[in-house]
Enzyme design. Structure first.
Site, PDB file in Angstrom:
ATOM      1  N   ASP A  32       0.847  -1.193   0.000  1.00  0.00           N
ATOM      2  CA  ASP A  32       0.000   0.000   0.000  1.00  0.00           C
ATOM      3  C   ASP A  32       0.879   1.237   0.000  1.00  0.00           C
ATOM      4  O   ASP A  32       1.821   1.341   0.795  1.00  0.00           O
ATOM      5  CB  ASP A  32      -0.906  -0.016   1.239  1.00  0.00           C
ATOM      6  CG  ASP A  32      -2.059   0.968   1.123  1.00  0.00           C
ATOM      7  OD1 ASP A  32      -2.151   1.655   0.094  1.00  0.00           O
ATOM      8  OD2 ASP A  32      -2.858   1.056   2.080  1.00  0.00           O
ATOM      9  N   ASP A  61      -4.076   2.467  -5.128  1.00  0.00           N
ATOM     10  CA  ASP A  61      -2.790   2.535  -4.429  1.00  0.00           C
ATOM     11  C   ASP A  61      -2.463   1.294  -3.600  1.00  0.00           C
ATOM     12  O   ASP A  61      -1.561   1.329  -2.775  1.00  0.00           O
ATOM     13  CB  ASP A  61      -2.754   3.772  -3.525  1.00  0.00           C
ATOM     14  CG  ASP A  61      -3.832   3.729  -2.447  1.00  0.00           C
ATOM     15  OD1 ASP A  61      -4.739   2.894  -2.553  1.00  0.00           O
ATOM     16  OD2 ASP A  61      -3.761   4.552  -1.508  1.00  0.00           O
ATOM     17  N   GLU A  62      -3.186   0.194  -3.807  1.00  0.00           N
ATOM     18  CA  GLU A  62      -2.856  -1.002  -3.035  1.00  0.00           C
ATOM     19  C   GLU A  62      -2.993  -2.264  -3.881  1.00  0.00           C
ATOM     20  O   GLU A  62      -3.850  -2.350  -4.756  1.00  0.00           O
ATOM     21  CB  GLU A  62      -3.704  -1.111  -1.767  1.00  0.00           C
ATOM     22  CG  GLU A  62      -5.183  -1.216  -1.995  1.00  0.00           C
ATOM     23  CD  GLU A  62      -5.950  -1.378  -0.691  1.00  0.00           C
ATOM     24  OE1 GLU A  62      -5.406  -1.971   0.270  1.00  0.00           O
ATOM     25  OE2 GLU A  62      -7.112  -0.926  -0.622  1.00  0.00           O
TER      26      GLU A  62
END
Length: 439
Positions: free
Chosen positions: A11, A105-106
């Site tokens: 992340d 974003d992960e």
């Protein structure tokens, strides 16, 4: 068995803010907030310096300003964030056998069985270092036996850290943590659990499953399993985006039908431009509205595959007329195109002329060369100024020159003025806070 699984959760740390800091190092170490600039704006992301003041994502911008008056508010650029996310995804895809992109974003990575060739912790550490070196963006990761524990481990290691939780250490790791650390527990669920005296994960593990089901239904059983370190959810292979959408929250609630339809037109033209650039077609359009009392209504319709403005604008207006059933002020409106597939528009024999296809190709070429707003629909351009008699004020180059000279004297260059004076869309001129969403 679950104890043999090796799941990595990676992340980005304050992703949107990190991209902005990479572009402008002067922001490093300062309380930075993405979004939330207007009275009705919402915080999309914030730096760790801003979080020290109690600021968090989804917080109203007005509240964030009260908590941290010295915070730096940035509008943000979703195109830049998407580009950075794509770069990270490409690095991961080149090096792992199976991964899932959970959000912009992960990522989840399944390394089960690979530890016989090399240590999974060593591999994850090297992958993290490579991502940071090639992108210049900070990232944290957690390694454990399932997605839930790996995600919690990542959150506990942030910012700029990593954590390994082996099978035998799962419960000792989870027990002392606050119950809201479990993914899937929102404000309402946390409030209900707190009223029951459940504030730590260890307490949740001691509640009978039947009672959790009686109180929270199937969601309660899922939370009980996660509290006990049980999560059999697989890492799903990365799939291409299946929908794209945009929405706008108004500074002032409105029920001006002409204005609302103009905004919808602007939204659709922006989305279709993206579709054609990505060589995609859509088969479903959805229109969402939110009344001033926060009641949200959605209407969608399946359509033949297309990426043409004329067809989708007509469908969007029709759906809006169906969904807007109450004569109440609106605070939000949104459009989403889903069921996306790769392909090109086929020229119809009767519905659309060949000239219209040529027109869209020419418009797209101009936009790609000179920006999205180089060519826009006339109905979404700000109306010309009018005098007291409601007559259009005619353009006077002499008055413009005088005004430009005054601006230049105040310190703004002529080039700055020209950039600021270019044609703006109806949405950007009327105080609307916009957001894009991708699935």
């Amino acid at each position: 068995m679950e104890k043999d699984r090796q799941i990595i959760h990676m992340d980005q740390d304050a992703f949107f803010v990190s991209v902005e800091m990479k572009k402008n190092p002067g922001l490093i170490g300062k309380p930075v907030i993405i979004g939330g600039g207007g009275d009705r704006g919402v915080v999309a992301s914030c730096s760790y310096e801003a979080r020290k003041y109690g600021i968090h994502s989804a917080m109203p911008g007005r509240t964030a300003k009260l908590l941290c008056p010295q915070a730096i508010f940035l509008r943000g650029n979703m195109e830049e964030y998407s580009k950075a996310s794509h770069e990270i995804t490409e690095i991961i895809a080149e090096r792992v056998p199976l991964f899932e992109k959970a959000s912009i974003d992960e990522h989840y990575i399944d390394m089960t069985g690979m530890d016989r060739f090399f240590g999974c912790m060593t591999f994850a550490t090297e992958l993290r270092e490579k991502i940071m070196k090639e992108t210049g963006l900070p990232i944290s990761f957690g390694l454990s036996v399932n997605k839930t524990v790996a995600k919690i481990a990542t959150n506990e290691s942030k910012p700029d850290g990593h954590k390994h939780v082996p099978f035998l250490e799962v419960q000792p790791f989870l027990n002392p943590l606050a119950v809201h650390k479990i993914p899937g527990i929102g404000h309402a669920t946390y409030k209900k659990l707190s009223e029951m005296g459940v504030r730590h994960i260890e307490t949740l593990t001691q509640i009978p499953q039947q009672l959790m089901f009686k109180i929270l239904g199937q969601h309660g059983l899922s939370l009980w399993q996660k509290a006990n370190g049980i999560d059999l959810a697989p890492v799903l292979p990365y799939r291409e985006r299946k929908s794209i959408g945009t929405q706008a929250t108004f500074e002032n609630d409105t029920m001006d039908i002409a204005k609302l339809k103009s905004i919808i037109t602007g939204m659709v033209t922006g989305l279709t431009f993206q579709l054609r650039n990505q060589k995609k077609l859509t088969a479903c359009i959805t229109v969402t509205i939110r009344y001033t009392n926060f009641e949200t209504v959605t209407q969608q319709e399946r359509i033949p595959y297309t990426s043409l403005d004329s067809i989708l604008i007509q469908k969007a207006h029709h759906l809006f007329e169906k969904v807007y059933s109450k004569r109440m002020l609106l605070r939000l409106i949104g459009v989403k195109l889903s069921h996306l597939v790769n392909g090109y528009e086929q020229i119809g024999l009767y519905d659309v002329s060949e000239e219209e296809y040529s027109l869209y190709q020419a418009m797209d070429k101009v936009r790609n060369n000179f920006g999205d707003e180089a060519v826009v629909k006339a109905c979404i351009v700000t109306q010309p100024p009018r005098d007291q008699n409601n007559k259009v004020i005619k353009y006077n180059p002499r008055k413009k020159k005088i005004a430009l000279d005054q601006i230049t004297e105040e310190g703004e260059t002529e080039n700055d003025h020209r950039k600021r004076s270019k044609i703006r869309s109806f949405m950007s001129e009327k105080g609307i806070i916009g957001a894009k969403s991708y699935d």
